[in-house]
Write an enzyme that holds these catalytic residues in place. Structure first.
Site, PDB file in Angstrom:
ATOM      1  CE  LYS A   1      13.987  59.541  -0.258  1.00  0.00           C
ATOM      2  NZ  LYS A   1      15.376  59.861   0.111  1.00  0.00           N
TER       3      LYS A   1
ATOM      4  N   GLY B   1      22.096  65.905  -2.147  1.00  0.00           N
ATOM      5  CA  GLY B   1      23.551  65.922  -2.057  1.00  0.00           C
ATOM      6  C   GLY B   1      24.197  67.288  -2.165  1.00  0.00           C
TER       7      GLY B   1
ATOM      8  N   GLY C   1      19.104  67.748   0.563  1.00  0.00           N
ATOM      9  CA  GLY C   1      19.639  69.084   0.351  1.00  0.00           C
ATOM     10  C   GLY C   1      20.148  69.778   1.602  1.00  0.00           C
TER      11      GLY C   1
ATOM     12  CG  ASN D   1      22.788  59.222   3.277  1.00  0.00           C
ATOM     13  OD1 ASN D   1      22.351  58.220   2.740  1.00  0.00           O
ATOM     14  ND2 ASN D   1      24.005  59.190   3.805  1.00  0.00           N
ATOM     15  CB  THR D   2      25.169  63.907   1.456  1.00  0.00           C
ATOM     16  OG1 THR D   2      24.458  63.083   0.517  1.00  0.00           O
ATOM     17  CG2 THR D   2      26.551  64.183   0.912  1.00  0.00           C
TER      18      THR D   2
END
Lengths: 65, 256
Positions: B95, B156, B184, B205-206
């Protein structure tokens, strides 16, 4: 000689990258290396000789997004 | 979904950072059903062995890993990081992140294209983290990228799809290129929207790791991704401005 390992000035006796890893206690750790911003494969660390002032990066798997 | 010739069952991809503990991470992955985990490489001290511990944890997840070049600000830095990641994780997948702006973590389009070209020529299968810019997408495809990862919003932020028009245009311009909305997203509804728009997968992820209950949020995203994909394949109705009764008008009893 004095080299920089992961951003920290470090005094080492070893002359090759493989020997530096041994000297600094990496042993069998799962790490990858770069010398002066260029990747050095594990297979060529033994023949990669270091010079004073060289910058060595030693990285391992980590969490990522 | 096929990515570089590999069939992936789940359309949800999950990051491995920021979880409160390794066990919460593992439970979040289990409930997400994700088939791909993003990982990174970071400096390790002699005798530390944190990398070995993390690698053992990831292997127990039973998923494919997608290493990133997070934090790299130049093509050269990203290329070296990718080469180190390939050796550590034993995969040609990368990535590719080349960050161009500190506050937005917006990709540097010039460095991204340069790094993508070098890595593709070196045998990597590149997943470029990019914007919704169609010209940049075209250049990345020219370098040999077979997958694109446009951002939904800055990493994030949890803002969702901040440029729906741009993303829709990108999707329409390259209908056959697998695209993963990456970064996002904050809520499952936003992931569902991306999937309804025809994106092939989402990566987050976040939103999961920082939720109060990461495992529940992971399952919420998994269901949303599935719902959005089903809706996309079901040919949604066209919206209209005026009301149209859904219950038949004919046969209604006229009661005065």
């Amino acid at each position: 000689m004095k080299i920089t390992v992961n951003g920290t000035a470090t005094e080492v006796r070893a002359e090759t990258l493989a020997a530096v890893l041994d000297e600094l206690g990496y042993g069998d750790a799962r790490v990858a290396t770069a010398l002066n911003e260029d990747f050095v494969p594990a297979t060529t660390r033994g023949e990669t000789t270091l010079s004073p002032g060289d910058r060595v990066e030693i990285v391992a798997p980590r969490q990522g997004g | 979904m096929e990515l570089y010739g590999t069939e992936i069952a789940s359309r949800l991809m999950l990051g491995t950072a920021q979880y409160p503990s390794p066990s919460v991470l593992a439970e979040a992955f289990r409930r997400s059903g994700a088939g791909i985990a993003t990982v990174s490489v970071r400096r390790e001290a002699g005798g530390e062995r944190a990398g070995t511990a993390f690698w053992d944890l990831v292997r127990e997840l039973g998923v494919r890993v997608l290493p990133n070049t997070a934090g790299c600000h130049s093509a050269r830095e990203a290329v070296t990081t990718a080469q180190m990641a390939r050796e550590l994780f034993n995969t040609p997948w990368i990535k590719l992140e080349v960050i161009g702006h500190a506050d937005t973590l917006q990709p540097d389009p010039f460095g991204l294209v340069e790094a993508a070209r070098i890595l593709t020529e070196d045998g990597f299968q590149v997943f470029p983290y990019t914007t919704e810019d169609v010209v940049l997408a075209d250049r990345l495809l020219d370098t040999g990228c077979e997958v694109l990862m446009p951002w939904g919003a800055p990493i994030g932020t949890g803002l969702g799809l901040t440029n729906v028009y741009g993303l829709r245009t990108l999707r329409a311009q390259f209908p056959d290129v697998p695209m993963v909305v990456d970064a996002g997203l904050g809520l499952p509804s936003q992931a569902a929207m991306a999937m309804e728009m025809g994106f092939d997968a989402v990566l987050l992820n976040t939103a999961v790791a920082k939720a109060g209950d990461p495992a529940a949020m992971a399952e919420g995203f998994a269901r949303a991704v599935e719902a959005g994909r089903l809706a996309y394949g079901a040919d949604p109705m066209e919206p209209r401005d005026m009301a149209a009764p859904s219950t038949p008008v004919i046969g209604r009893a006229f009661l005065e």
